[in-house]
Scaffold this motif. Sequence first.
Motif, PDB file in Angstrom:
ATOM      1  N   THR A 115       2.158 -16.966   0.945  1.00 26.80           N
ATOM      2  CA  THR A 115       3.398 -16.261   0.622  1.00 26.80           C
ATOM      3  C   THR A 115       4.506 -16.612   1.609  1.00 26.80           C
ATOM      4  O   THR A 115       5.674 -16.730   1.213  1.00 26.80           O
ATOM      5  N   LEU A 116       4.165 -16.803   2.877  1.00 24.47           N
ATOM      6  CA  LEU A 116       5.167 -17.261   3.848  1.00 24.47           C
ATOM      7  C   LEU A 116       5.757 -18.608   3.408  1.00 24.47           C
ATOM      8  O   LEU A 116       6.974 -18.811   3.468  1.00 24.47           O
ATOM      9  N   LYS A 117       4.901 -19.505   2.928  1.00 29.14           N
ATOM     10  CA  LYS A 117       5.368 -20.813   2.438  1.00 29.14           C
ATOM     11  C   LYS A 117       6.268 -20.631   1.215  1.00 29.14           C
ATOM     12  O   LYS A 117       7.284 -21.322   1.079  1.00 29.14           O
ATOM     13  N   SER A 118       5.897 -19.715   0.338  1.00 33.43           N
ATOM     14  CA  SER A 118       6.715 -19.454  -0.856  1.00 33.43           C
ATOM     15  C   SER A 118       8.088 -18.913  -0.478  1.00 33.43           C
ATOM     16  O   SER A 118       9.101 -19.304  -1.064  1.00 33.43           O
ATOM     17  N   ILE A 119       8.123 -18.019   0.501  1.00 32.05           N
ATOM     18  CA  ILE A 119       9.400 -17.473   0.971  1.00 32.05           C
ATOM     19  C   ILE A 119      10.271 -18.597   1.522  1.00 32.05           C
ATOM     20  O   ILE A 119      11.467 -18.687   1.208  1.00 32.05           O
ATOM     21  N   ASP A 120       9.686 -19.465   2.340  1.00 35.37           N
ATOM     22  CA  ASP A 120      10.439 -20.588   2.895  1.00 35.37           C
ATOM     23  C   ASP A 120      10.986 -21.481   1.773  1.00 35.37           C
ATOM     24  O   ASP A 120      12.139 -21.916   1.826  1.00 35.37           O
ATOM     25  N   LEU A 132       2.504  -4.632  -5.843  1.00 30.56           N
ATOM     26  CA  LEU A 132       3.397  -5.005  -6.940  1.00 30.56           C
ATOM     27  C   LEU A 132       4.812  -4.484  -6.678  1.00 30.56           C
ATOM     28  O   LEU A 132       5.792  -5.211  -6.870  1.00 30.56           O
ATOM     29  N   ASP A 133       4.920  -3.245  -6.234  1.00 36.36           N
ATOM     30  CA  ASP A 133       6.234  -2.661  -5.916  1.00 36.36           C
ATOM     31  C   ASP A 133       6.911  -3.399  -4.762  1.00 36.36           C
ATOM     32  O   ASP A 133       8.139  -3.564  -4.758  1.00 36.36           O
ATOM     33  N   ALA A 134       6.135  -3.846  -3.792  1.00 32.24           N
ATOM     34  CA  ALA A 134       6.689  -4.499  -2.604  1.00 32.24           C
ATOM     35  C   ALA A 134       7.198  -5.916  -2.886  1.00 32.24           C
ATOM     36  O   ALA A 134       8.044  -6.432  -2.150  1.00 32.24           O
ATOM     37  N   LYS A 135       6.712  -6.540  -3.939  1.00 30.91           N
ATOM     38  CA  LYS A 135       7.096  -7.925  -4.231  1.00 30.91           C
ATOM     39  C   LYS A 135       8.599  -8.096  -4.392  1.00 30.91           C
ATOM     40  O   LYS A 135       9.147  -9.137  -4.003  1.00 30.91           O
ATOM     41  N   SER A 136       9.285  -7.101  -4.911  1.00 35.30           N
ATOM     42  CA  SER A 136      10.741  -7.230  -5.084  1.00 35.30           C
ATOM     43  C   SER A 136      11.458  -7.303  -3.735  1.00 35.30           C
ATOM     44  O   SER A 136      12.539  -7.878  -3.639  1.00 35.30           O
ATOM     45  N   ARG A 137      10.875  -6.750  -2.693  1.00 36.48           N
ATOM     46  CA  ARG A 137      11.465  -6.828  -1.342  1.00 36.48           C
ATOM     47  C   ARG A 137      11.036  -8.098  -0.615  1.00 36.48           C
ATOM     48  O   ARG A 137      11.723  -8.563   0.295  1.00 36.48           O
ATOM     49  N   ILE A 138       9.897  -8.645  -1.010  1.00 34.79           N
ATOM     50  CA  ILE A 138       9.350  -9.831  -0.340  1.00 34.79           C
ATOM     51  C   ILE A 138       9.935 -11.121  -0.904  1.00 34.79           C
ATOM     52  O   ILE A 138      10.241 -12.046  -0.156  1.00 34.79           O
ATOM     53  N   PHE A 139      10.118 -11.187  -2.218  1.00 32.47           N
ATOM     54  CA  PHE A 139      10.525 -12.432  -2.874  1.00 32.47           C
ATOM     55  C   PHE A 139      12.001 -12.480  -3.248  1.00 32.47           C
ATOM     56  O   PHE A 139      12.409 -13.259  -4.113  1.00 32.47           O
ATOM     57  N   ALA A 140      12.804 -11.639  -2.597  1.00 26.49           N
ATOM     58  CA  ALA A 140      14.258 -11.657  -2.803  1.00 26.49           C
ATOM     59  C   ALA A 140      14.916 -11.327  -1.465  1.00 26.49           C
ATOM     60  O   ALA A 140      14.304 -10.691  -0.610  1.00 26.49           O
ATOM     61  N   PRO A 141      16.174 -11.776  -1.287  1.00 26.27           N
ATOM     62  CA  PRO A 141      16.855 -11.474  -0.024  1.00 26.27           C
ATOM     63  C   PRO A 141      16.806  -9.983   0.296  1.00 26.27           C
ATOM     64  O   PRO A 141      16.965  -9.173  -0.606  1.00 26.27           O
ATOM     65  N   PRO A 142      16.510  -9.646   1.530  1.00 29.74           N
ATOM     66  CA  PRO A 142      16.395 -10.492   2.722  1.00 29.74           C
ATOM     67  C   PRO A 142      14.996 -11.040   2.992  1.00 29.74           C
ATOM     68  O   PRO A 142      14.672 -11.402   4.117  1.00 29.74           O
ATOM     69  N   GLY A 177      16.572 -19.692  -4.101  1.00 28.01           N
ATOM     70  CA  GLY A 177      15.899 -19.020  -5.199  1.00 28.01           C
ATOM     71  C   GLY A 177      15.419 -17.633  -4.803  1.00 28.01           C
ATOM     72  O   GLY A 177      15.313 -17.304  -3.620  1.00 28.01           O
ATOM     73  N   TYR A 178      15.137 -16.818  -5.813  1.00 26.50           N
ATOM     74  CA  TYR A 178      14.570 -15.493  -5.592  1.00 26.50           C
ATOM     75  C   TYR A 178      14.035 -14.961  -6.910  1.00 26.50           C
ATOM     76  O   TYR A 178      14.317 -15.506  -7.977  1.00 26.50           O
ATOM     77  N   TYR A 179      13.246 -13.895  -6.819  1.00 30.93           N
ATOM     78  CA  TYR A 179      12.686 -13.246  -8.007  1.00 30.93           C
ATOM     79  C   TYR A 179      13.238 -11.842  -8.147  1.00 30.93           C
ATOM     80  O   TYR A 179      13.486 -11.159  -7.154  1.00 30.93           O
ATOM     81  N   GLU A 180      13.400 -11.438  -9.403  1.00 31.98           N
ATOM     82  CA  GLU A 180      13.674 -10.048  -9.733  1.00 31.98           C
ATOM     83  C   GLU A 180      12.519  -9.560 -10.589  1.00 31.98           C
ATOM     84  O   GLU A 180      11.961 -10.336 -11.387  1.00 31.98           O
ATOM     85  N   TYR A 181      12.165  -8.300 -10.418  1.00 42.09           N
ATOM     86  CA  TYR A 181      11.050  -7.723 -11.147  1.00 42.09           C
ATOM     87  C   TYR A 181      11.514  -6.531 -11.956  1.00 42.09           C
ATOM     88  O   TYR A 181      12.291  -5.717 -11.484  1.00 42.09           O
TER      89      TYR A 181
END
Length: 170
Positions: free
Chosen positions: A88-93, A60-70, A100-104
């Motif tokens: 998740t790789l497809k979602s990042i692409d 859960l903590d890592a999602k903010s680094r995965i789903f937002a730049p970079p 787009g990006y997510y903030e948590y």
Amino acid sequence: MKLRILTAIFLFPLAWTEPVFAETSPGQHFDSLTAQNSIILAQNPSITLGEAADLVSEWLDAKSRIFAPPFDRRTLEQFTTGELYQDTLKSIDFLIENDGYYEYGVQKVETVERFAAAGNKATIEVKVTEDTTFYQNGEVKDSNFNTQKVRYKLEYRDGIWKIANFQVLN
């Protein structure tokens, strides 16, 4: 006359207790025995309820680094495997292609509902609270704050436990 010390090690992840014996001579350094034990334990992975819950919390903590730049793919690889990794790789692409990006905000495992582990697989059901905001082209497109029951499927891969898949149950 050489005196031999016999050491018994019990591995509890097995369905029954299986003794593993290692012989050492007096004065022999125990580092080699410890190394043998590590090899044996690596072949028979186990995970506790606490370790599984910690893995979900760290994810859960890592999602903010995965789903937002970079869009940190190394962190993704550290926590996921199999279907979740590929999806998740497809979602990042998709996020990159669509600006787009997510903030948590709050991300928290509230309670553990169920847990089971056998061999290199485990399942944990938890109630998770998440505050998410989706941005596209710099504008808020969606925002959610909710608590949901989620089932995570875990697998022991590459020498560590990773999340292979998840399903929202409610």
